[in-house]
Write a protein that holds these residues in place. Structure first.
Motif, mmCIF file in Angstrom:
data_model
loop_
_atom_site.group_PDB
_atom_site.id
_atom_site.type_symbol
_atom_site.label_atom_id
_atom_site.label_comp_id
_atom_site.label_asym_id
_atom_site.label_seq_id
_atom_site.Cartn_x
_atom_site.Cartn_y
_atom_site.Cartn_z
ATOM 1 N N ALA A 19 1.360 9.563 -2.178
ATOM 2 C CA ALA A 19 2.380 9.142 -3.282
ATOM 3 C C ALA A 19 3.507 9.602 -2.233
ATOM 4 O O ALA A 19 4.981 8.991 -2.355
ATOM 5 N N SER A 20 3.683 11.176 -0.924
ATOM 6 C CA SER A 20 4.674 11.149 -1.123
ATOM 7 C C SER A 20 5.461 10.516 0.387
ATOM 8 O O SER A 20 7.023 10.562 0.484
ATOM 9 N N MET A 21 4.432 9.133 0.060
ATOM 10 C CA MET A 21 5.112 8.165 1.500
ATOM 11 C C MET A 21 5.124 6.990 0.761
ATOM 12 O O MET A 21 5.152 6.368 1.155
ATOM 13 N N ALA A 22 5.286 7.050 -0.155
ATOM 14 C CA ALA A 22 5.771 5.611 -1.672
ATOM 15 C C ALA A 22 7.463 5.478 -0.414
ATOM 16 O O ALA A 22 8.042 6.588 -0.766
ATOM 17 N N TRP A 23 6.804 3.681 -0.807
ATOM 18 C CA TRP A 23 8.886 3.881 -0.056
ATOM 19 C C TRP A 23 8.856 1.800 -0.728
ATOM 20 O O TRP A 23 10.005 1.254 -0.028
ATOM 21 N N GLU A 24 8.398 1.412 -1.600
ATOM 22 C CA GLU A 24 8.738 0.251 -2.335
ATOM 23 C C GLU A 24 10.439 0.271 -2.678
ATOM 24 O O GLU A 24 10.628 1.619 -3.712
ATOM 25 N N GLY A 25 10.968 -0.043 -2.942
ATOM 26 C CA GLY A 25 12.472 -0.494 -3.693
ATOM 27 C C GLY A 25 12.919 0.559 -2.233
ATOM 28 O O GLY A 25 14.516 0.608 -2.842
ATOM 29 N N LYS A 26 12.625 1.188 -1.503
ATOM 30 C CA LYS A 26 13.707 1.879 -0.630
ATOM 31 C C LYS A 26 14.261 1.793 0.471
ATOM 32 O O LYS A 26 13.523 0.511 0.780
ATOM 33 N N CYS A 68 0.826 -1.181 0.065
ATOM 34 C CA CYS A 68 -0.144 0.293 -0.060
ATOM 35 C C CYS A 68 0.399 1.571 -0.396
ATOM 36 O O CYS A 68 -0.041 2.526 -0.192
ATOM 37 N N HIS A 69 2.065 1.014 -0.415
ATOM 38 C CA HIS A 69 3.051 2.058 -0.330
ATOM 39 C C HIS A 69 3.803 2.407 -1.899
ATOM 40 O O HIS A 69 5.349 2.039 -1.302
ATOM 41 N N PRO A 70 3.029 1.858 -2.699
ATOM 42 C CA PRO A 70 4.557 1.609 -3.857
ATOM 43 C C PRO A 70 4.650 2.694 -4.381
ATOM 44 O O PRO A 70 4.732 3.905 -4.416
ATOM 45 N N ARG A 71 5.346 2.369 -5.208
ATOM 46 C CA ARG A 71 6.305 3.016 -5.909
ATOM 47 C C ARG A 71 5.660 3.810 -7.322
ATOM 48 O O ARG A 71 6.159 4.931 -7.670
ATOM 49 N N THR A 72 4.582 3.359 -7.279
ATOM 50 C CA THR A 72 4.031 3.640 -8.896
ATOM 51 C C THR A 72 2.555 4.491 -8.322
ATOM 52 O O THR A 72 2.470 4.213 -6.941
ATOM 53 N N ASP A 73 1.496 4.713 -9.339
ATOM 54 C CA ASP A 73 0.189 4.909 -8.826
ATOM 55 C C ASP A 73 -1.011 3.422 -8.618
ATOM 56 O O ASP A 73 -2.296 3.953 -8.486
ATOM 57 N N SER A 74 -0.451 2.307 -8.682
ATOM 58 C CA SER A 74 -1.408 1.079 -8.828
ATOM 59 C C SER A 74 -0.328 0.305 -7.365
ATOM 60 O O SER A 74 0.479 0.083 -6.986
ATOM 61 N N PRO A 75 -1.544 -0.090 -6.989
ATOM 62 C CA PRO A 75 -1.132 -1.515 -5.370
ATOM 63 C C PRO A 75 -0.645 -2.426 -5.608
ATOM 64 O O PRO A 75 -0.594 -2.710 -6.842
ATOM 65 N N LEU A 76 0.034 -2.832 -5.174
ATOM 66 C CA LEU A 76 0.516 -4.453 -5.294
ATOM 67 C C LEU A 76 0.132 -5.978 -4.259
ATOM 68 O O LEU A 76 -0.710 -5.121 -3.202
ATOM 69 N N GLN A 77 0.503 -6.544 -4.781
ATOM 70 C CA GLN A 77 -0.571 -7.852 -3.757
ATOM 71 C C GLN A 77 0.473 -8.823 -3.699
ATOM 72 O O GLN A 77 1.129 -9.291 -4.218
ATOM 73 N N GLY A 78 -0.159 -9.743 -2.996
ATOM 74 C CA GLY A 78 0.744 -11.086 -2.297
ATOM 75 C C GLY A 78 1.664 -10.681 -1.080
ATOM 76 O O GLY A 78 2.633 -9.467 -1.688
ATOM 77 N N ASP A 79 2.046 -12.050 -1.165
ATOM 78 C CA ASP A 79 3.742 -11.877 -0.370
ATOM 79 C C ASP A 79 4.845 -11.211 -1.075
ATOM 80 O O ASP A 79 6.235 -10.330 -1.025
ATOM 81 N N GLU A 80 4.778 -11.589 -2.175
ATOM 82 C CA GLU A 80 6.111 -11.250 -3.963
ATOM 83 C C GLU A 80 5.494 -9.759 -3.745
ATOM 84 O O GLU A 80 6.384 -8.978 -4.969
ATOM 85 N N GLY A 81 4.775 -8.786 -3.812
ATOM 86 C CA GLY A 81 4.423 -7.438 -4.418
ATOM 87 C C GLY A 81 4.032 -7.483 -5.686
ATOM 88 O O GLY A 81 5.066 -6.715 -6.508
ATOM 89 N N ARG A 82 3.094 -8.433 -6.308
ATOM 90 C CA ARG A 82 2.875 -8.583 -8.229
ATOM 91 C C ARG A 82 1.792 -7.153 -7.860
ATOM 92 O O ARG A 82 1.013 -6.752 -7.305
ATOM 93 N N PHE A 83 1.617 -7.112 -9.412
ATOM 94 C CA PHE A 83 1.114 -6.194 -10.131
ATOM 95 C C PHE A 83 -0.826 -6.651 -9.970
ATOM 96 O O PHE A 83 -1.434 -7.788 -9.664
ATOM 97 N N HIS A 84 -0.965 -5.463 -9.093
ATOM 98 C CA HIS A 84 -2.537 -5.250 -8.785
ATOM 99 C C HIS A 84 -3.551 -5.353 -10.151
ATOM 100 O O HIS A 84 -3.885 -5.076 -11.139
ATOM 101 N N MET A 85 -4.696 -7.106 -9.773
ATOM 102 C CA MET A 85 -5.110 -7.341 -11.205
ATOM 103 C C MET A 85 -7.000 -7.485 -9.977
ATOM 104 O O MET A 85 -7.107 -7.972 -8.565
ATOM 105 N N PRO A 86 -7.772 -6.577 -10.956
ATOM 106 C CA PRO A 86 -7.930 -6.028 -12.319
ATOM 107 C C PRO A 86 -7.030 -5.037 -11.853
ATOM 108 O O PRO A 86 -6.487 -4.329 -10.664
ATOM 109 N N PRO A 87 -6.944 -3.997 -12.723
ATOM 110 C CA PRO A 87 -5.490 -3.140 -12.311
ATOM 111 C C PRO A 87 -6.452 -1.850 -12.038
ATOM 112 O O PRO A 87 -6.745 -1.494 -12.650
#
Length: 210
Positions: A134-141, A71-90
């Protein structure tokens, strides 16, 4: 297709996309047993700055866990699962983090978790379900970068350190991380422990790890 049918169709897609393979769930269940160290366990570190940085590193077990990062992704789309996969549906963040018109988060995410009829997983839910700003995005940081974000009132929603303590210890959506529904690994420890660590970090100077 009617609006109701659209919602039903998206819900079916969401169910299919969020099903968690048994192997992943088994691995996640084992991880969920991991506990956070208590704030008191850091009292033996005499140097105040070093103790503060060590406490934040322990907090990082929660902050960098998928229940937070998704819920703190680097993009404007959330992630899913323990592996952080792209959210579906987009889906997209939208102007306030609750999604865009016609595809708001509430289209699929209700006020509470809903277990699939076949019992293999669940759709996450909470009354305030939304993406972090978005200012609190920390995926990959790095943990240091996340620490600096948390302390920066220009990026953290204007929160003081005391308000960050309250947020981590009491906020219901933060607390969802320890009650994420079937098919997801809970964040380590408990929200109460996380709040205690946050308080200890602040009281020791709110230093960031190297």
């Amino acid at each position: 297709m009617t609006s109701g049918a659209n919602k039903a169709g998206w819900a079916v897609l969401a169910l299919a996309a969020m099903t968690v393979p048994a192997a992943i769930w088994a691995s996640g269940a084992a991880e969920s047993e991991a506990n956070l160290k208590s704030a008191a366990s850091f009292s033996s570190i005499a140097n105040r700055d070093a103790r503060s940085a060590a406490i934040f590193t322990e907090m990082g077990k929660v902050l960098q866990h998928p229940r937070c990062v998704n819920c703190h992704p680097r993009t404007d789309s959330p992630l899913q699962g323990d592996e952080g996969r792209f959210h579906m549906p987009p889906v997209e963040r939208g102007k306030d983090g609750h999604g865009v018109a016609g595809m708001e988060c509430s289209t699929c995410h209700g006020p509470e978790n809903v277990t699939y009829a076949n019992g293999t997983g669940s759709i996450p839910g909470h009354p305030e379900w939304h993406l972090a700003p978005a200012s609190m995005a920390w995926e990959g940081k790095s943990l240091r970068q996340i620490c600096e974000q948390l302390k920066d009132r220009k990026r953290n929603g204007g929160k003081t350190l005391d308000q960050i303590v309250a947020h981590n210890a009491e906020d219901g959506l933060v607390g969802w991380g320890w009650n994420p529904g079937k098919g997801r690994t809970p964040a380590p420890g408990t929200q109460a422990q996380f709040g205690e660590l946050t308080r200890a970090w602040v009281e020791s100077g709110a230093k960031c790890p190297a």
